[in-house]
Scaffold this motif. Structure first.
Motif, PDB file in Angstrom:
ATOM      1  N   LEU A   1      11.032  -4.775   0.935  1.00  0.00           N
ATOM      2  CA  LEU A   1      10.095  -3.662   1.125  1.00  0.00           C
ATOM      3  C   LEU A   1      10.843  -2.373   1.444  1.00  0.00           C
ATOM      4  O   LEU A   1      10.453  -1.282   1.007  1.00  0.00           O
ATOM      5  CB  LEU A   1       9.085  -3.992   2.220  1.00  0.00           C
ATOM      6  CG  LEU A   1       8.034  -5.048   1.866  1.00  0.00           C
ATOM      7  CD1 LEU A   1       7.177  -5.389   3.089  1.00  0.00           C
ATOM      8  CD2 LEU A   1       7.151  -4.580   0.717  1.00  0.00           C
TER       9      LEU A   1
ATOM     10  N   THR B   1       3.231  -2.710  -5.814  1.00  0.00           N
ATOM     11  CA  THR B   1       3.615  -3.543  -4.667  1.00  0.00           C
ATOM     12  C   THR B   1       2.393  -4.080  -3.957  1.00  0.00           C
ATOM     13  O   THR B   1       2.332  -5.276  -3.591  1.00  0.00           O
ATOM     14  CB  THR B   1       4.486  -2.727  -3.690  1.00  0.00           C
ATOM     15  OG1 THR B   1       5.655  -2.264  -4.363  1.00  0.00           O
ATOM     16  CG2 THR B   1       4.898  -3.576  -2.497  1.00  0.00           C
TER      17      THR B   1
ATOM     18  N   THR C   1       9.038 -14.246  -0.979  1.00  0.00           N
ATOM     19  CA  THR C   1       7.737 -14.569  -0.378  1.00  0.00           C
ATOM     20  C   THR C   1       7.275 -15.963  -0.762  1.00  0.00           C
ATOM     21  O   THR C   1       6.670 -16.670   0.059  1.00  0.00           O
ATOM     22  CB  THR C   1       6.690 -13.528  -0.799  1.00  0.00           C
ATOM     23  OG1 THR C   1       7.110 -12.230  -0.349  1.00  0.00           O
ATOM     24  CG2 THR C   1       5.337 -13.845  -0.203  1.00  0.00           C
TER      25      THR C   1
ATOM     26  N   ALA D   1       1.826  -2.585   5.344  1.00  0.00           N
ATOM     27  CA  ALA D   1       2.332  -3.401   4.244  1.00  0.00           C
ATOM     28  C   ALA D   1       3.135  -4.589   4.763  1.00  0.00           C
ATOM     29  O   ALA D   1       2.985  -5.719   4.283  1.00  0.00           O
ATOM     30  CB  ALA D   1       3.205  -2.540   3.325  1.00  0.00           C
TER      31      ALA D   1
ATOM     32  N   PHE E   1      10.902  -9.367  -3.813  1.00  0.00           N
ATOM     33  CA  PHE E   1       9.803  -9.585  -2.879  1.00  0.00           C
ATOM     34  C   PHE E   1       8.996 -10.824  -3.269  1.00  0.00           C
ATOM     35  O   PHE E   1       8.660 -11.667  -2.418  1.00  0.00           O
ATOM     36  CB  PHE E   1       8.898  -8.354  -2.863  1.00  0.00           C
ATOM     37  CG  PHE E   1       7.660  -8.492  -2.028  1.00  0.00           C
ATOM     38  CD1 PHE E   1       7.730  -8.481  -0.643  1.00  0.00           C
ATOM     39  CD2 PHE E   1       6.417  -8.653  -2.626  1.00  0.00           C
ATOM     40  CE1 PHE E   1       6.589  -8.619   0.134  1.00  0.00           C
ATOM     41  CE2 PHE E   1       5.273  -8.795  -1.861  1.00  0.00           C
ATOM     42  CZ  PHE E   1       5.360  -8.772  -0.481  1.00  0.00           C
TER      43      PHE E   1
ATOM     44  N   ALA F   1       2.306  -8.532   4.336  1.00  0.00           N
ATOM     45  CA  ALA F   1       3.287  -9.337   3.616  1.00  0.00           C
ATOM     46  C   ALA F   1       3.749 -10.537   4.427  1.00  0.00           C
ATOM     47  O   ALA F   1       3.815 -11.658   3.912  1.00  0.00           O
ATOM     48  CB  ALA F   1       4.488  -8.469   3.229  1.00  0.00           C
ATOM     49  N   GLN F   2       4.073 -10.323   5.704  1.00  0.00           N
ATOM     50  CA  GLN F   2       4.608 -11.438   6.486  1.00  0.00           C
ATOM     51  C   GLN F   2       3.561 -12.505   6.780  1.00  0.00           C
ATOM     52  O   GLN F   2       3.904 -13.623   7.169  1.00  0.00           O
ATOM     53  CB  GLN F   2       5.223 -10.926   7.784  1.00  0.00           C
ATOM     54  CG  GLN F   2       4.252 -10.434   8.821  1.00  0.00           C
ATOM     55  CD  GLN F   2       4.950 -10.098  10.140  1.00  0.00           C
ATOM     56  OE1 GLN F   2       6.148 -10.254  10.288  1.00  0.00           O
ATOM     57  NE2 GLN F   2       4.184  -9.624  11.107  1.00  0.00           N
TER      58      GLN F   2
ATOM     59  N   ILE G   1       1.496 -13.582   4.392  1.00  0.00           N
ATOM     60  CA  ILE G   1       1.196 -14.305   3.156  1.00  0.00           C
ATOM     61  C   ILE G   1       1.509 -15.798   3.259  1.00  0.00           C
ATOM     62  O   ILE G   1       0.697 -16.630   2.856  1.00  0.00           O
ATOM     63  CB  ILE G   1       1.942 -13.660   1.966  1.00  0.00           C
ATOM     64  CG1 ILE G   1       1.371 -12.263   1.681  1.00  0.00           C
ATOM     65  CG2 ILE G   1       1.825 -14.528   0.716  1.00  0.00           C
ATOM     66  CD1 ILE G   1       2.139 -11.490   0.629  1.00  0.00           C
TER      67      ILE G   1
ATOM     68  N   THR H   1       0.723  -6.724  -6.148  1.00  0.00           N
ATOM     69  CA  THR H   1       1.535  -7.939  -6.152  1.00  0.00           C
ATOM     70  C   THR H   1       1.372  -8.723  -4.859  1.00  0.00           C
ATOM     71  O   THR H   1       1.225  -9.956  -4.879  1.00  0.00           O
ATOM     72  CB  THR H   1       3.013  -7.585  -6.375  1.00  0.00           C
ATOM     73  OG1 THR H   1       3.156  -6.940  -7.643  1.00  0.00           O
ATOM     74  CG2 THR H   1       3.883  -8.827  -6.342  1.00  0.00           C
ATOM     75  N   ALA H   2       1.383  -8.037  -3.732  1.00  0.00           N
ATOM     76  CA  ALA H   2       1.236  -8.723  -2.443  1.00  0.00           C
ATOM     77  C   ALA H   2      -0.112  -9.423  -2.353  1.00  0.00           C
ATOM     78  O   ALA H   2      -0.212 -10.576  -1.881  1.00  0.00           O
ATOM     79  CB  ALA H   2       1.393  -7.715  -1.309  1.00  0.00           C
TER      80      ALA H   2
ATOM     81  N   GLN I   1      11.474 -10.178   3.243  1.00  0.00           N
ATOM     82  CA  GLN I   1      10.413  -9.222   2.920  1.00  0.00           C
ATOM     83  C   GLN I   1      10.731  -7.833   3.453  1.00  0.00           C
ATOM     84  O   GLN I   1      10.485  -6.822   2.769  1.00  0.00           O
ATOM     85  CB  GLN I   1       9.080  -9.719   3.482  1.00  0.00           C
ATOM     86  CG  GLN I   1       8.516 -10.929   2.752  1.00  0.00           C
ATOM     87  CD  GLN I   1       7.275 -11.480   3.438  1.00  0.00           C
ATOM     88  OE1 GLN I   1       7.153 -11.423   4.670  1.00  0.00           O
ATOM     89  NE2 GLN I   1       6.357 -12.012   2.655  1.00  0.00           N
TER      90      GLN I   1
END
Length: 632
Positions: free
Chosen positions: A63, A200, A97, A452, A93, A456-457, A459, A203-204, A59
């Motif tokens: 990113l 982005t 993910t 961000a 990504f 993200a991490q 998710i 999407t996340a 990620q």
């Protein structure tokens, strides 16, 4: 052709071509990534932190690549390379993910449990045939929209994969493709570098909250830009009446695709676009008189016609069958009201990163409602979500719902997209207020980037339950990815072999009655009865079939059983797959008990063994299963 007409056509063709190229890039990135993940023997996600760590590394890399593409696009340097980089990075990504946490299992999020069971069954059916057959019932056209499953099934068939095994890579790749197509669409509506940021973020959010239902996630990531597109086509004050038709065509195409993928999202999107058209008509009347209302309403009608023609691709067989077939009077998919559907969602007041972004988005939507067309479009989408939610709660009084809880991801991506625009406006104002101090600019960029990454991490942790189920469920090879002893599904290959020995030929020529309906997720037999009435074809007469099964179990002897089966109005089972109980052979079935929550009651039907003590039946025991095949 006049130049004024050629330009919109050229823009439309250019956009379509760019979307096609972006989709190819995304699919290639997803394929390479998933193949690479599959080359290593990773530990299970639910028993090791290794895959979480590697997911975070991936990620950070993707990113960072997205950040570089934003910088290049904003500076107008190497624009073509920057676009390609943004497509590859965004699809990467998505792939890392979802793909890295699932790298050690062949199953997708939520394994083969509950809803994912019938989805896998549908993909298995579409892998076995290109016809729009029902996922379960023989001789019925599909009621559930087959678009996403048909494409996946054809891809799996082309690659020589079984449907259940293709589900995970196809789901991840399709979300990656949709995310990049969404990015291209955003880039045609707003500045390129801003499009990357918004796409982005959307999407996340979709990965965190919509990805378990992959065929809806591909629509979720597209909804925010499509609403902006639709509003641009419907409301064009001070512009030529010939303008905006490309946007209307694009809106109609999206609605048509939604109709082939997910009926609920079609309904809500059509509702939202209709609200837009009504508002556009009202504003036109206010500015130019009553006749001005015709233009936005005509545009709405054209979008509807386009959507309807596309929808017929998958709906025509079912609509044709409805003319003569009875529909269900109860027990339908609308009979479900979980706690989330009984109160209005207010994510802007949640104490979390997403809550903060939604709060910022809410402030931006209200503050810019009169000056920003983007805010108007996204704001009307939010209003449409809440209006649908209230309608859903209201119709519970007449015994149904509108499944409003399924719109939570839609609300989050709409507010999240607005939150990005709000953050950019806030950053711009702050930088101007500090005389464009470079330290302030750097601090704002750092806050955005770290926020961000933090979201993200996390998710995989949001999806922890769904990921764990993918490791604890038994797959089509009879294995559990966490290396623990598999469940009863490990005997399915022997069950399949026993059926094939008695009924050689295509599996789709055999109807199986079993309560272990996950068997149909791995092997494309037709079933006599579905998992629950909520996912059953309304033409299948689920309740009457359940009553018939109970009646068969109460017959006195094999002659009575055969006679009762032969008098059935449906194609009856060629094979029974029972569990062996203390009193006979058992089936654990389900009935609708809405408005209770849970809305399904399980009950057991027991067939005495004597009913099959006859030359017209053969009986084979495999593990916990008893396979009874009718041979005469």
């Amino acid at each position: 052709m006049p130049a004024a007409r050629r330009d919109p056509l050229r823009r439309a063709a250019s956009t379509a071509g760019e979307m096609g190229l972006a989709a190819v890039v995304a699919a290639a990135v997803a394929a390479v990534g998933l193949i690479a993940f599959g080359l290593v023997d990773w530990p299970a996600f639910n028993s090791s932190n290794v895959t979480q760590a590697l997911t975070t590394v991936g990620q950070v890399v993707t990113l960072a690549a997205l950040g570089l593409s934003v910088w290049l696009l904003r500076a107008r340097r190497a624009v073509v390379a920057a676009k390609l980089l943004s497509w590859a990075a965004l699809s990467g990504f998505v792939t890392v993910t979802l793909g890295m946490p699932l790298a050690a299992t062949k199953l997708y999020l939520h394994g083969i449990s509950v809803d994912q069971e019938f989805r896998t069954e549908f993909l298995t059916r579409m892998t076995d045939t290109a016809r729009l057959d029902d996922m379960t019932y023989a001789d019925l056209p599909s009621f559930y929209p087959a678009g996403w499953f048909w494409v996946g099934g054809r891809v799996a068939n082309l690659l020589g994969m079984e449907g259940w095994e293709a589900f995970k890579p196809y789901a991840i790749a399709s979300i990656a493709v949709a995310a990049v197509v969404s990015l291209v669409l955003w880039s045609k509506l707003i500045r390129d570098h801003v499009a990357v940021l918004v796409a982005t973020a959307v999407t996340a959010i979709a990965l965190a909250y919509a990805s378990p239902e992959a065929y809806s996630a591909v629509l979720v990531v597209l909804l925010p830009p499509v609403l902006v597109l639709a509003w641009g086509g419907l409301y064009r004050p001070g512009r030529s009446g010939a303008d905006g038709w490309g946007a209307i065509v694009g809106t109609g195409i999206f609605l048509g695709v939604a109709a082939t993928f997910y009926t609920l999202y079609l309904g809500w999107a059509a509702f939202a676009v209709t609200l837009m058209a009504v508002l556009a008509a009202a504003l036109a009347v206010r500015a130019n008189g009553l006749r001005a209302a015709l233009d936005p309403l005509l545009r709405l009608a054209v979008a509807g016609v386009i959507a309807g023609l596309i929808a017929l691709i998958v709906w025509l067989p079912y609509l044709n069958a409805m003319r003569t077939g009875p529909t269900a009077s109860s027990g339908t998919a609308l009979h479900y009201l979980p706690d989330a559907g009984a109160h209005l969602p207010l994510p802007m007041f949640h104490f979390s990163l997403l809550g903060g972004l939604c709060l910022l988005g809410t402030v931006w939507l209200v503050g810019r409602a009169s000056s920003s067309r983007r805010a108007q479009a996204l704001g009307m989408g939010v209003v449409a979500v809440y209006a649908w939610w209230l309608l859903s709660m209201a119709v519970t009084a007449i015994g149904n719902t509108l499944l409003s809880f399924r719109l939570e991801p839609v609300l989050w991506v709409l507010l999240g997209a607005a939150g990005v625009f709000g953050f950019l406006d806030f950053a711009r104002w702050t930088i101007l207020a500090t005389s464009e101090n470079p330290r302030v600019r750097a601090a704002i960029v750092a806050i955005g980037a770290l926020g961000a990454l933090a979201f993200a991490q996390n998710i995989p942790q949001v999806l922890a339950s769904e990921i764990t189920t993918a490791y604890t469920d038994t797959d089509g090879n009879g294995e559990r990815a966490d290396k623990r002893p598999p469940g009863a599904a490990s005997y399915y290959d022997e069950v399949d072999a026993a059926i094939a020995a008695q009924r050689p030929g295509p599996r789709s020529d055999t109807v199986v009655l079993t309560a272990d309906t996950s068997f149909l997720s791995f092997y494309p037999y037709f079933g006599f009865q579905g998992l629950t009435s909520h996912y059953a074809n309304p033409l299948s007469q689920f309740d009457r079939r359940a009553a018939a099964i109970a009646d068969w179990s109460e017959t006195e002897n094999p002659d009575d059983l055969v006679r009762a089966m032969d008098e059935s109005p449906w194609r009856t089972p060629d094979v029974f797959v029972f569990r062996k109980g203390s009193d006979g052979y058992t089936l654990r079935l389900a009935e609708d008990v809405y408005p209770n929550d849970p809305n399904v009651r399980r009950y057991t039907v027991t067939f005495p063994e004597k009913l099959f003590d006859d030359p017209r039946f053969t009986t084979t025991e495999v593990g916990p299963f008893v396979i009874v095949t009718r041979v005469g």
